[in-house]
Design an enzyme around this catalytic site. Structure first.
Site, PDB file in Angstrom:
ATOM      1  N   ARG A  65       0.761  -1.166  -0.037  1.00 42.82           N
ATOM      2  CA  ARG A  65       0.014  -0.042   0.104  1.00 42.82           C
ATOM      3  C   ARG A  65       1.028   1.193  -0.073  1.00 42.82           C
ATOM      4  O   ARG A  65       2.270   1.069   0.356  1.00 42.82           O
ATOM      5  CB  ARG A  65      -0.869  -0.162   1.282  1.00 42.82           C
ATOM      6  N   LYS A 101      -9.731  -0.643  12.945  1.00 44.72           N
ATOM      7  CA  LYS A 101     -10.219   0.453  14.087  1.00 44.72           C
ATOM      8  C   LYS A 101      -9.882   0.445  15.281  1.00 44.72           C
ATOM      9  O   LYS A 101      -9.953  -0.702  16.012  1.00 44.72           O
ATOM     10  CB  LYS A 101     -11.520   0.591  13.877  1.00 44.72           C
ATOM     11  N   HIS A 174      -2.804   1.627  -6.637  1.00 41.68           N
ATOM     12  CA  HIS A 174      -3.269   0.644  -5.973  1.00 41.68           C
ATOM     13  C   HIS A 174      -3.594  -0.563  -6.954  1.00 41.68           C
ATOM     14  O   HIS A 174      -3.749  -2.009  -6.754  1.00 41.68           O
ATOM     15  CB  HIS A 174      -4.698   0.686  -5.279  1.00 41.68           C
ATOM     16  N   ARG A 177      -0.990  -3.591  -6.722  1.00 46.01           N
ATOM     17  CA  ARG A 177      -1.189  -4.439  -5.670  1.00 46.01           C
ATOM     18  C   ARG A 177      -2.308  -5.508  -6.424  1.00 46.01           C
ATOM     19  O   ARG A 177      -1.854  -6.747  -6.279  1.00 46.01           O
ATOM     20  CB  ARG A 177      -2.042  -4.027  -4.514  1.00 46.01           C
ATOM     21  N   HIS A 200      -3.590  -9.595   4.004  1.00 49.27           N
ATOM     22  CA  HIS A 200      -5.143  -9.854   3.918  1.00 49.27           C
ATOM     23  C   HIS A 200      -5.599 -10.920   4.988  1.00 49.27           C
ATOM     24  O   HIS A 200      -5.014 -11.875   5.028  1.00 49.27           O
ATOM     25  CB  HIS A 200      -5.767 -10.132   2.563  1.00 49.27           C
ATOM     26  N   TYR A 209      -9.062  -8.826  -5.524  1.00 45.43           N
ATOM     27  CA  TYR A 209      -7.937  -8.327  -6.269  1.00 45.43           C
ATOM     28  C   TYR A 209      -7.300  -9.241  -7.290  1.00 45.43           C
ATOM     29  O   TYR A 209      -6.391  -8.709  -8.175  1.00 45.43           O
ATOM     30  CB  TYR A 209      -6.733  -8.423  -5.305  1.00 45.43           C
TER      31      TYR A 209
END
Length: 232
Positions: A65, A101, A174, A177, A200, A209
């Site tokens: 990333r 988060k 991106h 990736r 992942h 992906y």
């Protein structure tokens, strides 16, 4: 011999040979970022590309990333006893992976698998970076003024390299990736390994992906059907 009905996306040629025609018929329609072909990826990593190319090459080498790429330090490289040919660039300690988060960044070790990408990064570390004159700066990717390269700058440089050979405008950093995952999949690399490489947790994320070619789908289909029809 009677053949079973063809699933969606499969068509039978005369003689009963099954072929895959089009991903849309067999895979749910998902909004995916485009990927780069192998030739386009290696063109981005070519030592003859435009100045400042190395930050994009680092992004390319393991499908990181943008933030992960920006926050790499020189000391994050290490040796892999199982891949001695890569020298000090056999592993990469990604310290700022995407966090859940309320949790700290997730760390992971990424293994080098593409020799051309290792050569590009080694060229930068050993021949290009010293010219900036900031030997004590910890960051791997630094600017001409001695600052750490930021994600926005990676965007700008990628767009310059994308536009120079007139690649499609909808390609974004991106996309690299996605291409990394796709190319490893087409090379037959184990999906669990790829999943760990890109950080992942779920295989379903990895599936989104992947943009394999129809040729790869046909080859995989023939391998899957071969045992069933071996005695026909």
């Amino acid at each position: 011999m009677e053949y079973p009905p063809s699933p969606a996306g499969l068509r039978r040629r005369p003689g009963g040979e099954a072929v895959f025609q089009g991903r849309a018929a067999a895979v749910p329609r998902l909004r995916r970022r485009p990927g780069l072909t192998r030739g386009e990826v290696q063109a981005q990593g070519s030592p003859r590309r435009l100045p400042g190319r190395h930050s994009v090459q680092g992004h390319l080498r393991v499908g990181l990333r943008r933030t992960e790429t920006s926050k790499l330090d020189v000391v994050d490289f290490g040796r892999n006893p199982q891949a001695r040919q890569f020298g000090r660039y056999g592993t990469l300690n990604v310290r700022y992976g995407k966090a859940k988060k309320g949790q700290p960044p997730r760390r992971r070790n990424v293994l080098s698998v593409m020799d051309w990408a290792v050569e590009a990064v080694a060229d930068y570390v050993e021949n290009v970076r010293p010219r900036f004159g900031f030997p004590d700066h910890p960051a791997l990717w630094i600017t001409e003024r001695g600052g750490r390269l930021q994600p926005g700058s990676i965007n700008d440089r990628f767009e310059a390299y994308r536009d120079a050979p007139k690649l499609p405008k909808d390609l974004v950093p991106h996309s690299i990736r996605h291409s990394y995952v796709t190319h490893l999949t087409e090379d037959g690399v184990d999906r669990r390994f790829i999943q760990q490489q890109v950080g992942h947790e779920c295989d379903s994320s990895l599936a989104i992906y992947t943009h394999v070619s129809d040729d790869f789908m046909n080859t995989s289909l023939h391998k899957a059907l071969a045992p069933a029809f071996a005695g026909a």
